[in-house]
Design an enzyme around this catalytic site. Structure first.
Site, short mmCIF file in Angstrom:
data_model
loop_
_atom_site.label_atom_id
_atom_site.label_comp_id
_atom_site.label_asym_id
_atom_site.label_seq_id
_atom_site.Cartn_x
_atom_site.Cartn_y
_atom_site.Cartn_z
N HIS A 121 0.73 -1.17 0.04
CA HIS A 121 0.10 -0.15 -0.19
C HIS A 121 0.63 1.40 -0.04
O HIS A 121 0.18 2.39 0.06
CB HIS A 121 -1.10 -0.12 1.36
N ARG A 157 -6.11 11.30 5.91
CA ARG A 157 -5.30 11.42 6.64
C ARG A 157 -4.42 12.26 6.53
O ARG A 157 -4.04 12.91 5.24
CB ARG A 157 -4.35 9.94 6.56
#
Length: 825
Positions: free
Chosen positions: A360, A550
């Site tokens: 990721h 985020r």
């Protein structure tokens, strides 16, 4: 499909009975929270029947099972989503209305389960939803965090981390504690070696260890309208001996409770601050804790119905969601070697056929590494196994690359320079490695994991991420969901490609007006939330320009807020110029130990304080930072957004899924050609998005040559220079010229061995400003904007997690779905 319990009169009676049973009160006297609990338990009763039927179908049909191993599952609230999956939301809503109860108020009583933080955890939750809806047998495996990451408060502009006590009522209504499946997890000690007198074979066992008991809590994952209920199994920790009376009597008070303390800390928080050794140790303990418990359970489940452990890969696959669960590889080896008594080659063949890995992250510094000292002390037997895996792999590299083995070992070894490198272990130990967007996968193959790709090209593939339309359209935006259904039918709920039929309405004036009216109503809803929670009044007729994700420097919230400062300067200098009102909405958590990210939050809030209170600009700009961004308020934000800010430095974002959620809700992407933005633009056309900035290739080329000189932009562009000087002249810090000095320095001067402006903010600044001008110009033409928005929705079909999971199931996991009978027919 539905049990009689969801017939209105029966449902009302069941709710009243639950209120009486749980709280010894009446419906009329019950609080909203008590009613919420009662409704959950009534729904849970239906779900449990389907859950049991699913387990029975799995036993009869003996499918391959995927164990989705993840440190995070950001599920969002359960009640509404479960009712939708049961196709009972309408009936329940109507029944509650007849009882003078607002279903929205009841849903608002639910706390978001604090089991994740950002995109990684939300993706895992979307995948579980799709696995159940498509009928694939799956267990999500994670940790039952008591406080999650944290609940974010904004105080005087600063992020304050508060415990997110989502379990303050005790058990969560939809979970089931399963102590009968408890597992012992061992830490520390040493490896003892025994010799089998019959075979002469060495047997390894851990001795002198501390241990805790892992207790599973099961949460149902309800498939949409298909009777399938899969399981999210999250592990809590309990002391095996709560209190040592012998130690207490001898005066060793600390040792008397050390097991209890160990268990207590293991599941307290998600991602403990790891900028000190105690935090690193806790994080490694957490990873082994849930991995060991899950693998032990999976092996035992397999052996209940199968007698040859060598055939485990035919019935189970362990998918590692990023590097956090990589201990799956050596833990499965440990069980096969030490408990099932396979020889090394047999065990390794099973492991390599059972484990798969999703990467990721592109940034090499984010790939997990553990100091040998910590790893070997905490997990002595696991380290022993990893050492042997590494030794054999390095031997392979020596033989494969006799001319440059040292270089290959430096790049690819699992243990090197005193560190255990988890991404390398995941690749060596599994049969599949996938990226999560086409661009991301290409960068992995050509740059970050180039040596591994050259050795094992057959292991690598791409699986572009997706999102569940059931959460982020059907539940999160019911007005738009109904409009879509009225135009193309309801099949889109389980087949998002059906949205393509909306394209014919993009030029339809009536459809355009309907869409814009729905968007306006969603903006009114969000404006009300902002007024109640932020005390800021925003105009729903303004452009809602949104960046929620985020907080990390590569995601470039700093670029966004610097541009807001730039616009504010322009309005102040030229108040006579036309300017379409804009509301800039931010939402983000910064990791507790990430000081620069927290300073960016402070800057956003300080800029908001100045701009929102300047009456001279007549409300042309408003800036809002939404506190404690999470799944439940995200649904409202996506529904209301006009502009989707996806402005990461090209080549840094693996995929992104927020970009997909905004697209699905009819927001236009303003972004770089990074991550899945590339594929979004391929689907919808660049004319229906606002693309700017350096390309991934250009960024990578700059990085190869040591970066670029941001001072060129500072010296030659008065607008950029003015904005940056405002960071250090006290304009947004009540005269404190040092408050944002670090942000200023990071943009202009090399620091700590890093070049200046690592994320190319100044290099992309003017291109971003021009793209923002295009946004304003397009929005002035409502028909053109509505056309682009409808086309974005119509081309969102590719970005369903159903499509992604179908690709995983067919191409990586090699699975077939099960069928669960409706017991009520």
């Amino acid at each position: 499909m539905l049990k009689p319990i969801f017939k209105k009169e029966t449902f009302k009676k069941e709710v009243k009975d639950e209120i009486r049973r749980l709280f010894r009160t009446t419906l009329e006297e019950a609080t909203n929270h008590q009613i919420y609990q009662a409704v959950c338990y009534v729904a849970k009763d239906v779900i449990i029947d389907n859950w049991m039927s699913t387990q029975q179908a799995m036993k009869e049909q003996d499918p391959k099972i995927v164990y989705y191993m993840s440190m995070e599952f950001l599920t969002g609230r359960y009640l509404g989503n479960n009712l939708l999956a049961l196709t009972a939301y309408g009936e329940v809503k109507q029944a509650l209305e007849e009882m003078n109860i607002d279903i929205d108020a009841i849903e608002d009583e639910e706390r978001d389960p604090a089991l994740g933080n950002g995109g990684l955890g939300r993706l895992a939750a979307c995948f579980l939803d799709s696995l159940a809806t498509l009928g694939y047998s799956a267990y999500g495996c994670g940790i039952r965090y008591h406080y999650g990451m944290f609940r974010q408060q904004i105080k005087d502009g600063y992020q304050i981390e508060q415990p997110d006590n989502w379990l303050e009522d005790g058990a969560y209504p939809f979970e089931l504690k399963r102590p009968e499946y408890a597992k012992e997890i061992k830490f520390g000690g040493y490896v003892a070696v025994d010799v089998d007198k019959t075979t002469g074979r060495e047997q390894f066992r851990q001795a002198g260890y501390q241990s805790v008991r892992a207790i599973p809590y099961d949460l149902p994952i309800v498939g949409y309208n298909n009777n399938v209920v899969n399981t999210l199994r999250i592990w809590d920790a309990e002391a095996i001996n709560d209190f040592s009376l012998d130690s207490f009597d001898k005066g060793d008070y600390h040792k008397a409770v050390e097991q209890e303390n160990l268990a207590h800390t293991l599941t307290e928080v998600l991602y403990p601050n790891d900028n000190h050794m105690a935090g690193k140790e806790l994080r490694l303990r957490q990873q082994y804790f849930f991995v060991s418990a899950s693998i032990q359970t999976a092996v035992q489940k397999y052996l209940r119905d199968h007698d040859d452990i060598r055939k485990l890969p035919e019935k189970a696959v362990f998918h590692m969601n990023d590097t956090h669960p990589t201990l799956t590889v050596p833990e499965l080896m440990r069980i096969l070697l030490d408990e099932q008594h396979l020889d090394w080659d047999e065990a390794w063949e099973v492991v390599q056929k059972s484990c798969a890995y999703t990467n990721h992250t592109i940034m090499s510094e984010a790939l997990e590494k553990w100091p040998i000292e910590l790893f070997s002390r905490l997990l002595p037997r696991i380290y022993q196994i990893v050492e042997e895996i590494n030794r054999r792999f390095c031997d392979k590299l020596q033989k494969t690359y006799p001319q440059n083995a040292d270089q290959k070992i430096r790049s690819m070894a699992i243990i090197y320079d005193g560190m255990v490198r988890m991404a390398n272990l995941a690749i060596v130990g599994g049969f599949s490695v996938n990226g999560v967007a086409k661009l991301h996968t290409e960068i992995l193959k050509k740059r970050e994991l180039k040596d591994f790709y050259e050795l094992w090209p057959e292991k690598f593939c791409n699986k572009t991420n997706g999102i569940t339309q059931r959460r982020f359209l059907l539940h999160g935006n019911p007005l738009l969901a109904d409009w879509v259904t009225n135009h193309v039918g309801s099949e889109w709920v389980t087949d998002l490609s059906r949205l393509s039929k909306l394209a014919v309405y993009a030029d339809d004036e009536k459809a355009q007006a309907e869409f814009m009216n729905i968007k306006y109503k969603n903006k009114v809803r969000l404006a009300k939330y902002i007024l109640e929670n932020n005390g800021v009044e925003v105009d729903p007729r303004s452009i809602f320009d949104v960046q929620v994700k985020r907080l990390h420097e590569y995601k470039r919230q700093l670029l966004n807020i610097l541009h807001v400062m730039y616009l504010y300067n322009k309005i102040k200098e030229h108040p006579e110029l036309p300017f379409y009102p804009r509301t800039f909405i931010f939402g983000a958590k910064a990791s507790a130990g990430y000081e620069r990210a927290k300073k960016i939050i402070k800057l956003i809030n300080n800029v908001a304080e100045v701009i929102n209170n300047d009456t001279s600009i007549k409300g042309k700009i408003k800036v809002v930072f939404i506190e404690d961004y999470r799944v439940s308020n995200a649904e409202w934000i996506y529904a209301a957004a006009d502009v989707s800010e996806q402005i990461s430095t090209a080549s840094k974002e693996a995929s992104g899924t927020g970009n997909m959620k905004f697209m699905l809700n009819g927001a236009l992407t303003l972004g770089t050609l990074d991550g899945a933005n590339v594929e979004i633009v391929e689907e919808v056309g660049e004319e229906n998005a606002f693309i700017f900035g350096l390309s991934a290739d250009e960024v990578i080329e700059y990085e190869k040559n040591g970066g670029y000189d941001p001072m060129q932009y500072f010296n030659s562009d008065a607008d950029i220079r003015n904005v940056l000087m405002q960071l250090i002249n006290g304009r947004y810090s009540v005269g404190d010229m040092e408050l944002f000095r670090d942000l200023y320095n990071s943009l202009l001067y090399p620091q700590g061995g890093n070049r200046a402006d690592v994320y190319f903010i100044l290099a992309d600044f003017k291109a971003y400003a021009v793209a923002q001008e295009r946004v304003s110009a397009r929005y002035l033409h409502e028909e053109a904007w509505a056309k682009s928005a409808i086309l974005n929705i119509a081309h969102a079909g590719k970005f369903s997690s159903d499509r992604t999971i179908e690709e995983y199931a067919k191409e990586i996991w090699k699975m077939d779905p099960i069928t669960v009978r409706d017991e009520n027919v």
